[in-house]
Design a protein around this motif. Structure first.
Motif, PDB file in Angstrom:
ATOM      1  N   ARG A 133       2.035   1.973  -9.107  1.00  0.00           N
ATOM      2  CA  ARG A 133       3.756   1.918  -8.707  1.00  0.00           C
ATOM      3  C   ARG A 133       3.501   2.334  -7.343  1.00  0.00           C
ATOM      4  O   ARG A 133       2.827   3.283  -6.908  1.00  0.00           O
ATOM      5  CB  ARG A 133       4.259   2.921  -9.543  1.00  0.00           C
ATOM      6  CG  ARG A 133       4.485   2.338 -10.904  1.00  0.00           C
ATOM      7  CD  ARG A 133       5.018   3.242 -12.028  1.00  0.00           C
ATOM      8  NE  ARG A 133       4.854   2.421 -13.169  1.00  0.00           N
ATOM      9  CZ  ARG A 133       5.056   2.715 -14.628  1.00  0.00           C
ATOM     10  NH1 ARG A 133       4.854   4.151 -14.629  1.00  0.00           N
ATOM     11  NH2 ARG A 133       5.160   2.200 -15.545  1.00  0.00           N
ATOM     12  N   LYS A 134       4.704   1.910  -6.682  1.00  0.00           N
ATOM     13  CA  LYS A 134       4.941   2.277  -5.213  1.00  0.00           C
ATOM     14  C   LYS A 134       5.334   3.839  -5.127  1.00  0.00           C
ATOM     15  O   LYS A 134       5.908   4.367  -5.715  1.00  0.00           O
ATOM     16  CB  LYS A 134       6.012   1.654  -4.545  1.00  0.00           C
ATOM     17  CG  LYS A 134       5.876   0.132  -4.333  1.00  0.00           C
ATOM     18  CD  LYS A 134       6.680  -0.799  -3.645  1.00  0.00           C
ATOM     19  CE  LYS A 134       6.492  -2.252  -3.457  1.00  0.00           C
ATOM     20  NZ  LYS A 134       6.970  -2.825  -4.969  1.00  0.00           N
ATOM     21  N   ASP A 135       5.171   4.302  -3.974  1.00  0.00           N
ATOM     22  CA  ASP A 135       5.499   5.670  -3.689  1.00  0.00           C
ATOM     23  C   ASP A 135       6.808   5.985  -3.781  1.00  0.00           C
ATOM     24  O   ASP A 135       7.093   7.361  -4.267  1.00  0.00           O
ATOM     25  CB  ASP A 135       4.901   6.144  -2.254  1.00  0.00           C
ATOM     26  CG  ASP A 135       3.370   6.406  -2.325  1.00  0.00           C
ATOM     27  OD1 ASP A 135       2.798   6.259  -3.256  1.00  0.00           O
ATOM     28  OD2 ASP A 135       2.945   6.403  -1.166  1.00  0.00           O
ATOM     29  N   ASP A 136       7.744   5.277  -3.549  1.00  0.00           N
ATOM     30  CA  ASP A 136       9.109   5.428  -3.674  1.00  0.00           C
ATOM     31  C   ASP A 136       9.676   5.097  -4.838  1.00  0.00           C
ATOM     32  O   ASP A 136      10.922   5.068  -4.856  1.00  0.00           O
ATOM     33  CB  ASP A 136      10.008   5.076  -2.450  1.00  0.00           C
ATOM     34  CG  ASP A 136       9.717   3.417  -2.303  1.00  0.00           C
ATOM     35  OD1 ASP A 136       9.130   3.070  -3.288  1.00  0.00           O
ATOM     36  OD2 ASP A 136      10.329   2.731  -1.434  1.00  0.00           O
ATOM     37  N   PHE A 137       8.934   4.833  -5.924  1.00  0.00           N
ATOM     38  CA  PHE A 137       9.516   4.352  -7.262  1.00  0.00           C
ATOM     39  C   PHE A 137      10.392   5.375  -7.771  1.00  0.00           C
ATOM     40  O   PHE A 137      11.745   4.924  -8.301  1.00  0.00           O
ATOM     41  CB  PHE A 137       8.350   4.136  -8.227  1.00  0.00           C
ATOM     42  CG  PHE A 137       8.862   4.167  -9.729  1.00  0.00           C
ATOM     43  CD1 PHE A 137       9.845   2.851  -9.991  1.00  0.00           C
ATOM     44  CD2 PHE A 137       8.374   4.678 -10.664  1.00  0.00           C
ATOM     45  CE1 PHE A 137      10.172   2.767 -11.323  1.00  0.00           C
ATOM     46  CE2 PHE A 137       8.752   4.353 -11.981  1.00  0.00           C
ATOM     47  CZ  PHE A 137       9.760   3.513 -12.146  1.00  0.00           C
ATOM     48  N   ASN A 138      10.536   6.476  -7.490  1.00  0.00           N
ATOM     49  CA  ASN A 138      11.323   7.585  -8.043  1.00  0.00           C
ATOM     50  C   ASN A 138      12.519   7.673  -7.261  1.00  0.00           C
ATOM     51  O   ASN A 138      13.427   8.481  -7.593  1.00  0.00           O
ATOM     52  CB  ASN A 138      10.566   9.012  -8.102  1.00  0.00           C
ATOM     53  CG  ASN A 138      10.178   9.643  -6.824  1.00  0.00           C
ATOM     54  OD1 ASN A 138      10.084   8.662  -5.889  1.00  0.00           O
ATOM     55  ND2 ASN A 138       9.709  10.755  -6.860  1.00  0.00           N
ATOM     56  N   LEU A 139      12.912   6.951  -6.340  1.00  0.00           N
ATOM     57  CA  LEU A 139      14.040   6.780  -5.444  1.00  0.00           C
ATOM     58  C   LEU A 139      14.563   5.481  -5.753  1.00  0.00           C
ATOM     59  O   LEU A 139      15.551   5.287  -5.190  1.00  0.00           O
ATOM     60  CB  LEU A 139      13.682   7.019  -3.808  1.00  0.00           C
ATOM     61  CG  LEU A 139      12.907   8.199  -3.531  1.00  0.00           C
ATOM     62  CD1 LEU A 139      12.462   8.259  -2.033  1.00  0.00           C
ATOM     63  CD2 LEU A 139      13.763   9.261  -3.866  1.00  0.00           C
ATOM     64  N   THR A 140      14.133   4.643  -6.437  1.00  0.00           N
ATOM     65  CA  THR A 140      14.867   3.293  -6.703  1.00  0.00           C
ATOM     66  C   THR A 140      15.900   3.420  -7.802  1.00  0.00           C
ATOM     67  O   THR A 140      16.042   4.139  -8.736  1.00  0.00           O
ATOM     68  CB  THR A 140      13.694   2.327  -7.339  1.00  0.00           C
ATOM     69  OG1 THR A 140      13.136   2.848  -8.558  1.00  0.00           O
ATOM     70  CG2 THR A 140      12.852   2.128  -6.199  1.00  0.00           C
TER      71      THR A 140
END
Lengths: 244, 223
Positions: free
Chosen positions: A223-230
Motif C-alpha cells: 500500500r502507498k504511504d498516503d493510503f490513510n489520507l485517501t
C-alpha cells in the motif's frame, strides 16, 4: 485456501458469557484484523485459539485438523514483548526452536539469516534491555515467526508504542509480511491500524462479544504511504464506525 | 585486655603457620558443608515449588529449624556424630540450606506469569518452563541466599569446632582463650572475618559471571 477456522466458539467465566458463537476464518497468507473495544473478549478468543483456554463450545481447525484445547500449534505474540531479559536477542528468537528440541548451535544458525529480513541487524548479541521498544517488538515478532511459519496470533503488538514509532512499525511490518507470507490474526482497537495493515477486518462488539460485521479492504498491497489520507480510507473508517 | 593493633599483627605473623594449618581444616568443612547445604537447599526448593503439598507441609518446619540457635544443637551433633568432621558439616548444612531454599522459592514464585503462558502456548513442558523461565528468574534471589550461606558456612564451622574437635580455627580459638592470649584471639577473629568476606566476594564474582545481562547499560557498554 482456508488456513485457520474458528467455528462457533462460545465462552463464559463464572456464568458471565464473554464470547458468543464466534466464527471466523483465516486464509493462507492473509492478514486479518479483529477489531473491537478493550475488554471485549478478544484476548480470550486468542487464548482459546492458542489452546491455553478451553472453550465452552465450538472448534478450532488448523488445515482442517481439530486443534481445540491443544497448545503448541499456532504462535502467539502479545503487547508486552515478553523477551526474556537474561537471554540475548538471538537466544530469545531461537527459544521456540530450543523448545522443539533443537541444539543451541543449530537453532542459532537457523535464526541468524532472519535478522536482516526483520531489520534487526547487529542486535544478535544484545540483551532486550539494550533495545528500544520498537526493536523489541521486532525481535518478539521474529521469535513468533520462528515458532510457526504457519499461523500467528498478534495481540495488540504495537499498541504500547508511541504514534511515530507505531507508524514506522506499520511500514516495517507490511514490508516483512510481503516477504514471509505469514497468515496472521491481528487484534487491535485502533481503527486506522486495522484498515492500514489488513486484508479483512472482523468487528467484534457487544457483551458477550459477537461478530458484528466483516469488511474487506480491497486496496492493493504494497500500500502507498498516503493510503490513510485517501477518500477510500475514510469510507472504510465510516463504515466501521457505523457498525461498532 | 585490649591488645594494640601492632600486637595483633605480630601475633598473626608469629602464629601464621599454625593459623594456616587450622584454616585448612575449617575451610574444608565450610566448603563441603556449603556445597551440600546449597545442594539440599536447591533440591528442597525445587520439590516444594513443584508440589504444593510439600510446600505447605515443610515450610513451617523449615522456619522452625532456623529458630533453634546453632550453639544449642552443636553439642547434640557432637554426641551423635563424634568429634570428627561429620557434626560440623551437618551443622553447616542446617544453617546454609535455609537462605538458599527461601531465596529460590521466592525467585520461582516471582517468575513472570505471562512469560510462562507464552512458553506454554509454544508447547513447553514443565522442565522447559523451569529451565528457561523459573530458574533464570530466581538467579538474583539465589545469589542473595548464597551470599548469606557463604558467610554462615564459616561461622558454622567455627562454632561447631568450638564445641568439640581436633583441629580448625574454632579449636584454636578455645585454646588461646584459655591461655588469655588476647592478641592471638584478635588475630584469629580478623582472619575469620577476612575469610568470610573473601567467600562473599567469590559469590559476587560468580554472580557477575552468571548474569552478564545485569552488567550492561542501554548502549551495551560494560559497567
Amino acid at each position: 485456501m482456508k488456513k485457520l477456522e474458528v467455528k462457533n466458539i462460545s465462552k463464559s467465566f463464572d456464568g458471565k458469557p464473554v464470547l458468543k458463537d464466534i466464527s471466523i476464518e483465516l486464509n493462507q497468507g492473509e492478514i486479518v484484523c479483529l477489531l473491537g473495544v478493550s475488554g471485549g473478549g478478544k484476548t480470550t478468543l486468542f487464548n482459546i485459539i492458542s489452546g491455553l483456554l478451553t472453550p465452552d463450545s465450538g472448534q478450532i481447525l488448523l488445515d482442517g485438523k481439530d486443534i481445540t484445547n491443544q497448545p503448541g500449534y499456532v504462535s502467539y505474540m502479545l503487547q508486552k514483548d515478553l523477551l526474556l531479559p537474561y537471554r540475548t536477542i538471538e537466544d530469545n528468537a531461537a527459544l521456540p526452536l530450543l523448545l522443539k528440541g533443537a541444539k543451541k548451535k543449530e537453532a542459532r544458525t537457523q535464526v541468524h539469516p532472519m535478522f536482516a529480513q526483520f531489520g534487526l541487524e547487529g542486535t544478535q548479541k544484545k540483551y532486550p534491555a539494550q533495545l528500544s521498544g520498537g526493536m523489541r517488538q521486532r525481535a518478539a515478532l521474529l521469535r513468533t515467526y520462528m515458532f510457526s511459519k504457519d499461523v500467528a496470533l498478534l495481540d495488540e503488538p504495537f499498541s504500547a508504542l508511541d504514534t511515530l514509532t507505531k507508524s514506522a512499525m506499520h511500514k516495517w511490518y507490511l514490508n516483512v509480511m510481503e516477504n514471509i507470507k505469514l497468515s496472521t490474526l491481528f487484534i487491535t482497537h485502533d481503527i486506522d491500524e486495522a484498515i492500514l495493515i489488513s486484508d479483512r477486518i472482523y468487528l467484534l462488539s457487544g457483551s458477550p462479544g459477537e461478530i458484528a460485521g466483516e469488511i474487506i479492504i480491497k486496496e492493493k498491497k504494497p500500500r502507498k504511504d498516503d493510503f490513510n489520507l485517501t477518500p477510500d480510507f475514510l469510507q472504510y473508517k465510516k463504515k466501521i464506525l457505523s457498525l461498532l | 585486655m585490649l591488645p594494640s593493633p601492632v600486637e595483633v599483627i605480630q601475633a598473626f605473623i608469629s602464629e601464621f603457620p599454625l593459623l594456616m594449618k587450622n584454616l585448612v581444616v575449617t575451610l574444608q568443612e565450610a566448603f563441603i558443608g556449603l556445597f551440600l547445604g546449597v545442594s539440599v537447599g536447591f533440591i528442597a526448593a525445587v520439590l516444594m515449588d513443584t508440589f504444593d503439598i510439600l510446600y505447605k507441609a515443610f515450610y513451617p518446619l523449615l522456619i522452625i529449624t532456623q529458630t533453634i540457635p546453632s550453639v544449642a544443637i552443636a553439642p547434640l551433633l557432637v554426641l551423635w556424630f563424634g568429634y570428627e568432621m561429620t557434626p560440623k558439616i551437618v551443622l553447616i548444612i542446617i544453617s546454609t540450606f535455609f537462605p538458599v531454599t527461601v531465596g529460590l522459592l521466592d525467585g520461582f514464585r516471582s517468575a513472570d506469569k505471562d512469560s510462562i503462558g507464552l512458553l506454554r502456548s509454544m508447547g513447553a513442558n514443565r522442565f522447559q518452563i523451569f529451565r528457561y523461565i523459573k530458574f533464570p528468574s530466581a538467579l538474583p534471589q539465589l545469589f542473595s541466599g548464597l551470599r548469606i550461606a557463604a558467610a554462615y558456612s564459616v561461622v558454622g564451622a567455627v562454632i561447631s569446632e568450638w564445641l568439640g574437635g581436633f583441629g580448625g580455627l574454632g579449636v584454636y580459638m578455645t585454646r588461646v582463650k584459655k591461655a588469655f592470649a588476647f592478641d592471638k584471639m584478635f588475630a584469629v577473629i580478623f582472619l575469620i572475618a577476612a575469610i568470610s568476606l573473601a567467600l562473599m566476594a567469590l559469590v559476587g564474582f560468580a554472580e557477575k559471571k552468571c548474569m552478564p545481562y545485569r552488567n550492561t547499560n542501554k548502549k551495551g557498554e560494560k559497567l
